[in-house]
Design a protein around this motif. Sequence first.
Motif, PDB file in Angstrom:
ATOM      1  N   ALA A 289       0.831  -1.209   0.000  1.00 31.30           N
ATOM      2  CA  ALA A 289       0.000   0.000   0.000  1.00 31.30           C
ATOM      3  C   ALA A 289       0.863   1.256   0.000  1.00 31.30           C
ATOM      4  O   ALA A 289       0.552   2.238  -0.693  1.00 31.30           O
ATOM      5  N   ARG A 290       1.954   1.248   0.754  1.00 33.11           N
ATOM      6  CA  ARG A 290       2.856   2.409   0.742  1.00 33.11           C
ATOM      7  C   ARG A 290       3.477   2.599  -0.637  1.00 33.11           C
ATOM      8  O   ARG A 290       3.633   3.734  -1.106  1.00 33.11           O
ATOM      9  N   ALA A 291       3.822   1.497  -1.288  1.00 33.90           N
ATOM     10  CA  ALA A 291       4.401   1.588  -2.632  1.00 33.90           C
ATOM     11  C   ALA A 291       3.382   2.114  -3.639  1.00 33.90           C
ATOM     12  O   ALA A 291       3.733   2.864  -4.557  1.00 33.90           O
ATOM     13  N   ILE A 292       2.115   1.732  -3.474  1.00 33.07           N
ATOM     14  CA  ILE A 292       1.055   2.241  -4.348  1.00 33.07           C
ATOM     15  C   ILE A 292       0.983   3.757  -4.229  1.00 33.07           C
ATOM     16  O   ILE A 292       0.962   4.480  -5.239  1.00 33.07           O
ATOM     17  N   ARG A 293       0.945   4.256  -3.022  1.00 33.23           N
ATOM     18  CA  ARG A 293       0.899   5.701  -2.810  1.00 33.23           C
ATOM     19  C   ARG A 293       2.163   6.371  -3.331  1.00 33.23           C
ATOM     20  O   ARG A 293       2.110   7.448  -3.937  1.00 33.23           O
ATOM     21  N   GLY A 294       3.317   5.737  -3.092  1.00 34.48           N
ATOM     22  CA  GLY A 294       4.578   6.315  -3.538  1.00 34.48           C
ATOM     23  C   GLY A 294       4.667   6.435  -5.041  1.00 34.48           C
ATOM     24  O   GLY A 294       5.376   7.311  -5.562  1.00 34.48           O
ATOM     25  N   ALA A 295       3.941   5.574  -5.760  1.00 34.21           N
ATOM     26  CA  ALA A 295       3.940   5.614  -7.222  1.00 34.21           C
ATOM     27  C   ALA A 295       2.908   6.591  -7.769  1.00 34.21           C
ATOM     28  O   ALA A 295       2.727   6.696  -8.990  1.00 34.21           O
ATOM     29  N   GLY A 296       2.222   7.298  -6.889  1.00 32.09           N
ATOM     30  CA  GLY A 296       1.229   8.276  -7.333  1.00 32.09           C
ATOM     31  C   GLY A 296      -0.096   7.661  -7.721  1.00 32.09           C
ATOM     32  O   GLY A 296      -0.912   8.311  -8.377  1.00 32.09           O
ATOM     33  N   LYS A 297      -0.332   6.411  -7.310  1.00 32.48           N
ATOM     34  CA  LYS A 297      -1.600   5.750  -7.600  1.00 32.48           C
ATOM     35  C   LYS A 297      -2.485   5.771  -6.354  1.00 32.48           C
ATOM     36  O   LYS A 297      -2.041   6.116  -5.264  1.00 32.48           O
ATOM     37  N   ARG A 298      -3.715   5.383  -6.550  1.00 31.81           N
ATOM     38  CA  ARG A 298      -4.689   5.437  -5.466  1.00 31.81           C
ATOM     39  C   ARG A 298      -4.816   4.060  -4.815  1.00 31.81           C
ATOM     40  O   ARG A 298      -5.052   3.062  -5.499  1.00 31.81           O
ATOM     41  N   PHE A 299      -4.669   3.998  -3.512  1.00 33.66           N
ATOM     42  CA  PHE A 299      -4.816   2.765  -2.755  1.00 33.66           C
ATOM     43  C   PHE A 299      -6.219   2.696  -2.184  1.00 33.66           C
ATOM     44  O   PHE A 299      -6.606   3.503  -1.337  1.00 33.66           O
TER      45      PHE A 299
END
Length: 374
Positions: A289-299
């Motif tokens: 989930a942190r990686a999703i946010r870090g990539a600018g995507k929506r978790f």
Amino acid sequence: MTTPFTIRSLQAFAYRYPLTTPVVTSFGRMTSRPAVFVRVEDHDGTVGWGEAWCNFPSPGAEHRARLINETLAPLVVGQRMSAPAELFEQLTNATAVLALQSGEAGPFAQAIAGIDLAVWDLFARRRNTPLWRLLGGASPRIQVYASGINPTGTAAMAEAALQRGYRALKLKVGFGADVDSANLAALRGLIGDGSLAADANQAWSVDQALAMTPRLAAFDLAWLEEPIRADRPLADWQRLRDGIAVPLAAGENITSRDGFDAAIGGDVLRLIQPDIAKWGGLSLCAGIARAIRGAGKRFCPHYLGGGIGLLASAHLLAGIGGNGLLEVDCNDNPLRDQFCGPVAAVRDGWIELGEAPGLGFEPDVAAIAQWRTA
């Protein structure tokens, strides 16, 4: 410094609530709502609760409960650890060959995820910290949306959800272009300019999904979830992305680190939806989930089950932060409503978790004893 603890007991309980109105998806019907709740206790008497995904096939709940009680519990009881992820890795490694031999990688992953959630709850309780804060959260408030809206009785289900405080909706589609369009129009009329999403549950081919594009464009969808099979080649997903303006979402059927790495690093999905009770638990999905946010995507965590897993998903979203929404199924299910604590109290599209340790909720299994099956 975390004080090590030893697991003294582990038990899974299976339940099944019979439905008057089945839950309908493009690939099948649920005539009952199952749940597998997992209870773990340490040597100090601290107790944690988790939940394993068990929606399908029809005897899935009873199977997962036996898998936990008869196969995994002997591997867990007596284990000494300092952090939940240690047990997750131990169980995954210890059962890898058995999962391969039995052809049941999914059930093993779901059972281990349920145990992992219980150990995380226990771990947070030992730290006297709410789980959302232990995961790094700054605020206990998160947005929610009502999902599971069926292709029949659609408007009534949506109206009931709005009356309960929801301000965002997700409709099940994949039942024919005319039916889907009429239902989307009805919901858009009810919700005004609020958030409206659609979930096809892998119903379409790429060509069918693209053929729906002109119709979908009229409804200003927040996202389109799993329009095609989750295991289709990347080229198919890229072709769909290139031909449709609606943001694409998926993740509940991604069940590997490599799969999530590809989704996070790629440019196809704009929303990614891991299901912590289906694969990975918190030990893997918190980092994802942190990686999703870090990539600018929506978790936006996926969830369709009982209340304990839903509450754990809420803590994960609050712990990670961002602009994601928590999925809350709006179909009748006391195994969810009686066990999700503050998630049941929706106010103007938001819920607020508390400051109590762990999940912040003490399940009363006696209240659902009539529906226990294993």
